[in-house]
Design a protein around this motif. Sequence first.
Motif, PDB file in Angstrom:
ATOM      1  N   PRO A 168      31.962  31.921  34.257  1.00 27.46           N
ATOM      2  CA  PRO A 168      31.882  30.471  34.448  1.00 27.46           C
ATOM      3  C   PRO A 168      33.221  29.769  34.258  1.00 27.46           C
ATOM      4  CG  PRO A 168      31.010  31.079  32.311  1.00 27.46           C
ATOM      5  CD  PRO A 168      31.298  32.370  33.023  1.00 27.46           C
ATOM      6  N   ALA A 169      33.304  28.592  34.852  1.00 27.85           N
ATOM      7  CA  ALA A 169      34.423  27.661  34.680  1.00 27.85           C
ATOM      8  C   ALA A 169      35.735  28.260  35.186  1.00 27.85           C
ATOM      9  CB  ALA A 169      34.538  27.238  33.216  1.00 27.85           C
ATOM     10  N   ASP A 170      36.820  27.514  35.002  1.00 30.13           N
ATOM     11  CA  ASP A 170      38.116  27.951  35.527  1.00 30.13           C
ATOM     12  C   ASP A 170      38.547  29.293  34.942  1.00 30.13           C
ATOM     13  OD1 ASP A 170      38.237  25.685  37.034  1.00 30.13           O
ATOM     14  OD2 ASP A 170      39.831  24.709  35.893  1.00 30.13           O
ATOM     15  N   ALA A 171      38.289  29.487  33.645  1.00 23.44           N
ATOM     16  CA  ALA A 171      38.725  30.731  33.003  1.00 23.44           C
ATOM     17  C   ALA A 171      38.068  31.942  33.651  1.00 23.44           C
ATOM     18  CB  ALA A 171      38.403  30.690  31.511  1.00 23.44           C
ATOM     19  N   GLY A 172      36.785  31.841  33.955  1.00 19.39           N
ATOM     20  CA  GLY A 172      36.097  32.953  34.603  1.00 19.39           C
ATOM     21  C   GLY A 172      36.625  33.221  35.999  1.00 19.39           C
ATOM     22  N   ILE A 173      36.891  32.152  36.744  1.00 21.37           N
ATOM     23  CA  ILE A 173      37.439  32.311  38.095  1.00 21.37           C
ATOM     24  C   ILE A 173      38.815  32.960  38.035  1.00 21.37           C
ATOM     25  CG2 ILE A 173      38.268  31.053  40.117  1.00 21.37           C
ATOM     26  CD1 ILE A 173      36.025  28.990  39.538  1.00 21.37           C
ATOM     27  N   MET A 174      39.659  32.507  37.129  1.00 17.49           N
ATOM     28  CA  MET A 174      41.008  33.075  37.008  1.00 17.49           C
ATOM     29  C   MET A 174      40.944  34.571  36.711  1.00 17.49           C
ATOM     30  SD  MET A 174      42.892  30.128  34.745  1.00 17.49           S
ATOM     31  CE  MET A 174      42.898  28.408  35.257  1.00 17.49           C
ATOM     32  N   ALA A 175      40.064  34.948  35.803  1.00 11.68           N
ATOM     33  CA  ALA A 175      39.946  36.361  35.456  1.00 11.68           C
ATOM     34  C   ALA A 175      39.512  37.184  36.662  1.00 11.68           C
ATOM     35  CB  ALA A 175      38.953  36.537  34.308  1.00 11.68           C
ATOM     36  N   ALA A 176      38.591  36.662  37.461  1.00  8.16           N
ATOM     37  CA  ALA A 176      38.117  37.393  38.639  1.00  8.16           C
ATOM     38  C   ALA A 176      39.212  37.511  39.694  1.00  8.16           C
ATOM     39  CB  ALA A 176      36.888  36.702  39.220  1.00  8.16           C
ATOM     40  N   VAL A 177      39.993  36.470  39.875  1.00  4.06           N
ATOM     41  CA  VAL A 177      41.076  36.503  40.865  1.00  4.06           C
ATOM     42  C   VAL A 177      42.120  37.541  40.470  1.00  4.06           C
ATOM     43  CG1 VAL A 177      42.972  35.161  41.857  1.00  4.06           C
ATOM     44  CG2 VAL A 177      40.710  34.132  41.649  1.00  4.06           C
ATOM     45  N   VAL A 178      42.460  37.589  39.184  1.00  7.38           N
ATOM     46  CA  VAL A 178      43.440  38.573  38.701  1.00  7.38           C
ATOM     47  C   VAL A 178      42.917  39.992  38.862  1.00  7.38           C
ATOM     48  CG1 VAL A 178      44.541  39.472  36.618  1.00  7.38           C
ATOM     49  CG2 VAL A 178      44.646  37.034  37.122  1.00  7.38           C
ATOM     50  N   ALA A 179      41.625  40.182  38.605  1.00 10.29           N
ATOM     51  CA  ALA A 179      41.042  41.533  38.657  1.00 10.29           C
ATOM     52  C   ALA A 179      40.814  42.028  40.079  1.00 10.29           C
ATOM     53  CB  ALA A 179      39.715  41.547  37.890  1.00 10.29           C
ATOM     54  N   HIS A 180      40.863  41.133  41.054  1.00 11.01           N
ATOM     55  CA  HIS A 180      40.572  41.518  42.439  1.00 11.01           C
ATOM     56  C   HIS A 180      41.634  42.493  42.964  1.00 11.01           C
ATOM     57  CE1 HIS A 180      38.845  41.148  46.406  1.00 11.01           C
ATOM     58  NE2 HIS A 180      40.030  40.838  46.900  1.00 11.01           N
ATOM     59  N   ASP A 181      41.196  43.462  43.753  1.00 15.81           N
ATOM     60  CA  ASP A 181      42.107  44.432  44.357  1.00 15.81           C
ATOM     61  C   ASP A 181      42.678  43.853  45.640  1.00 15.81           C
ATOM     62  OD1 ASP A 181      43.531  46.567  45.263  1.00 15.81           O
ATOM     63  OD2 ASP A 181      41.817  47.936  45.429  1.00 15.81           O
ATOM     64  N   TRP A 182      43.788  43.140  45.527  1.00 13.59           N
ATOM     65  CA  TRP A 182      44.393  42.469  46.678  1.00 13.59           C
ATOM     66  C   TRP A 182      44.990  43.456  47.684  1.00 13.59           C
ATOM     67  CZ3 TRP A 182      43.200  37.606  47.496  1.00 13.59           C
ATOM     68  CH2 TRP A 182      42.805  36.818  46.409  1.00 13.59           C
ATOM     69  N   ARG A 183      45.218  44.692  47.253  1.00  9.36           N
ATOM     70  CA  ARG A 183      45.808  45.680  48.173  1.00  9.36           C
ATOM     71  C   ARG A 183      44.869  46.003  49.320  1.00  9.36           C
ATOM     72  NH1 ARG A 183      46.956  50.223  43.852  1.00  9.36           N
ATOM     73  NH2 ARG A 183      44.830  49.511  43.360  1.00  9.36           N
ATOM     74  N   ARG A 184      43.571  45.740  49.127  1.00 12.84           N
ATOM     75  CA  ARG A 184      42.583  46.056  50.169  1.00 12.84           C
ATOM     76  C   ARG A 184      42.557  44.994  51.264  1.00 12.84           C
ATOM     77  NH1 ARG A 184      36.991  46.645  47.375  1.00 12.84           N
ATOM     78  NH2 ARG A 184      36.424  46.976  49.572  1.00 12.84           N
ATOM     79  N   GLU A 185      43.147  43.819  50.960  1.00 11.67           N
ATOM     80  CA  GLU A 185      43.032  42.717  51.928  1.00 11.67           C
ATOM     81  C   GLU A 185      44.045  42.872  53.069  1.00 11.67           C
ATOM     82  OE1 GLU A 185      40.474  41.087  51.414  1.00 11.67           O
ATOM     83  OE2 GLU A 185      40.166  41.757  49.365  1.00 11.67           O
TER      84      GLU A 185
END
Length: 258
Positions: free
Chosen positions: A241-258
């Motif tokens: 939830p909230a900005d903190a949760g979104i930030m954590a998910a964005v950092v954890a995302h595997d951007w190399r796949r995009e």
Amino acid sequence: MAHSLDGRTIVVTRPRAQASQLAAWIGEQGGEALVFPLLEISAAADPAPLQAAIDRLDTYSLAIFISPNAVDHSLPAVLARRQWPPALRPAAIGPGTVTALAAYGIGEVLLPSDRFDSEALLALAGLQAAVVRQRRVLILRGDGGRELLADTLRERGAQVDAVACYRRRAPADAAPLQALWHAGRLDAIIISSSESLRHLVGLLDEHCLACLRNTPVFVPHQRIAESARAFGLQQVIQSGPADAGIMAAVVAHDWRRE
């Protein structure tokens, strides 16, 4: 020094007043944030219901603020005419609303502890029938939206006044987003409500709808994730939830796949 979002363009669709923290953080991580509110917030067309609620504020036992926008579009009117009644307990669905209340000097807010939605608020001991029966409850919210909170409290015996103190409108078009998608430069989008998602889908042309279905979409709630999948979106990432949760998910995302 490399950053986790170097070269990434991420769209933040929160109302403009609530978008600054996420946008600044994306910039700090090397990304480019495009703030594109999918809900345009303005004062309610008719201020009379809010003024009437202010006149009888001492009769309420509980005042529920649905969002930071509800705080910002009601408390200035309240405090311009009177002090907040000491016996009136404020309640909020999410921590952002608690922060907004604190800015006006209002604390001791009733708040869910782990999930931030109407269902979680209704599960709190302070909103059960034994507590709210024959009590007056004020809900400060935007126009439209879910009726679950008001309906459930009425079923529990409360006398509920639901006052729309602000309006929510879709933007006229999505030209900035469509330009990025047509240029192949939109890497992810953050959507914080099901209503925002519906607005987005309704604004896009066929090419950009196809792009949306394959763009990483970060959402902070299961209900929004379910709506996104129902629209055919393939890369739905449910965050905390909230900005903190979104930030954590964005950092954890595997951007190399995009």
